[in-house]
Design a protein around this motif. Sequence first.
Motif, PDB file in Angstrom:
ATOM      1  N   GLU A 105      87.051  80.889  80.406  1.00 24.53           N
ATOM      2  CA  GLU A 105      87.741  82.172  80.319  1.00 24.53           C
ATOM      3  C   GLU A 105      89.237  81.933  80.341  1.00 24.53           C
ATOM      4  O   GLU A 105      89.720  80.973  80.945  1.00 24.53           O
ATOM      5  N   SER A 106      89.970  82.854  79.709  1.00 25.32           N
ATOM      6  CA  SER A 106      91.422  82.760  79.757  1.00 25.32           C
ATOM      7  C   SER A 106      91.916  83.148  81.149  1.00 25.32           C
ATOM      8  O   SER A 106      91.218  83.832  81.908  1.00 25.32           O
ATOM      9  N   TYR A 107      93.137  82.723  81.457  1.00 26.23           N
ATOM     10  CA  TYR A 107      93.706  83.021  82.776  1.00 26.23           C
ATOM     11  C   TYR A 107      93.865  84.522  82.958  1.00 26.23           C
ATOM     12  O   TYR A 107      93.602  85.065  84.041  1.00 26.23           O
ATOM     13  N   GLY A 108      94.267  85.224  81.896  1.00 25.96           N
ATOM     14  CA  GLY A 108      94.405  86.675  81.990  1.00 25.96           C
ATOM     15  C   GLY A 108      93.084  87.356  82.272  1.00 25.96           C
ATOM     16  O   GLY A 108      93.019  88.320  83.046  1.00 25.96           O
ATOM     17  N   ALA A 109      92.010  86.868  81.648  1.00 29.98           N
ATOM     18  CA  ALA A 109      90.686  87.457  81.881  1.00 29.98           C
ATOM     19  C   ALA A 109      90.234  87.236  83.320  1.00 29.98           C
ATOM     20  O   ALA A 109      89.626  88.118  83.932  1.00 29.98           O
ATOM     21  N   LEU A 111      92.226  86.912  85.957  1.00 35.22           N
ATOM     22  CA  LEU A 111      93.001  87.819  86.809  1.00 35.22           C
ATOM     23  C   LEU A 111      92.459  89.245  86.734  1.00 35.22           C
ATOM     24  O   LEU A 111      92.351  89.943  87.748  1.00 35.22           O
ATOM     25  N   GLY A 112      92.109  89.677  85.525  1.00 40.13           N
ATOM     26  CA  GLY A 112      91.555  91.013  85.379  1.00 40.13           C
ATOM     27  C   GLY A 112      90.223  91.168  86.074  1.00 40.13           C
ATOM     28  O   GLY A 112      89.923  92.240  86.642  1.00 40.13           O
ATOM     29  N   SER A 113      89.430  90.120  86.077  1.00 36.89           N
ATOM     30  CA  SER A 113      88.116  90.202  86.714  1.00 36.89           C
ATOM     31  C   SER A 113      88.228  90.350  88.227  1.00 36.89           C
ATOM     32  O   SER A 113      87.322  90.887  88.868  1.00 36.89           O
ATOM     33  N   ARG A 246      87.830  83.153  92.801  1.00 36.36           N
ATOM     34  CA  ARG A 246      88.250  84.554  92.677  1.00 36.36           C
ATOM     35  C   ARG A 246      88.181  85.294  94.003  1.00 36.36           C
ATOM     36  O   ARG A 246      89.123  86.014  94.371  1.00 36.36           O
TER      37      ARG A 246
END
Length: 296
Positions: A105-109, A111-113, A246
């Motif tokens: 997963e991308s880093y942005g994804a 963080l959003g999760s 996370r």
Amino acid sequence: MLFRSAAGSDRLLLALAPVVGVAACASQVLTPYAGAESPPETRGRAVATVLGGVLAGVLLGRVLGGFLGAVVSWRVVYLVLAAASVVSAVALGRALPASRNPVRESYGAVLGSMGRLVTTHPPVRRHALLGLLTFGSFMAFWSSYAFVLESRFGIGSLGAGLVALVGLAGALVAPRAGLLVDRGGFARGALVGGALVILGWSMAAFGTRSVVWLAGGALIIDLGTGLAHGANLSALQRRYPTMGGRVNAVYMVAYFVGGAAGAAIAPALYLSIGWIAVAIFAAGVAALGVLGTFAW
């Protein structure tokens, strides 16, 4: 650390503080890493052992800072810590096995999760709130006790560092908390830890009368914090083994928000009202954690 040691003004020193904070995330990477690399039956103990090292580092840094600051200068403190960081990075790079997440997963994804994790998983919110209360009470002591030593007993940074040395015992009980979690004893560890923090503050409240009361309170507060924090985060890591990084990020954000709040409120209370107000505030925060554990 090198830049902070060379800072020529208070403003530059403060401006570099966020840089140090962003870079000093190694322990928060190592904690979920320990959980991910450990078998389920020992995951709680592995996480809590790393936490014990983190707590020991916090207090040893206070001891070292007090000693070097009194004997040499504050700049030497940062130079020594910079060298220690380099040594740690090299040692960890050689000793730890490679670890890769099979889910790409991308880093942005990612963080959003974490935002969705907070809103959809009540246990994450509960453990995070308990961590916030635990560290808030802990930092209320360590951000204000030096005022008591200086104003009441004329003890400077070296003596403050020696008092911090007493609190190292708290780091020794964190692995024990992880062992309790592995055996299904999260609530017991968290409740006993919270009760010890309240007891420690009851002792520290008399710290204006004798350094013995203050040091004894520090010892009990740190024992309770190590037990409660170790049980709390170990239980969270054990509950979500595939999302260790996370849930650790969510928990530690709340944890340090609580610590920052405690570190800001306690000195203000001491300067405006007195030490007894700090003790009542911090014991009340710890009591909220105990009540939350009972409720949940």
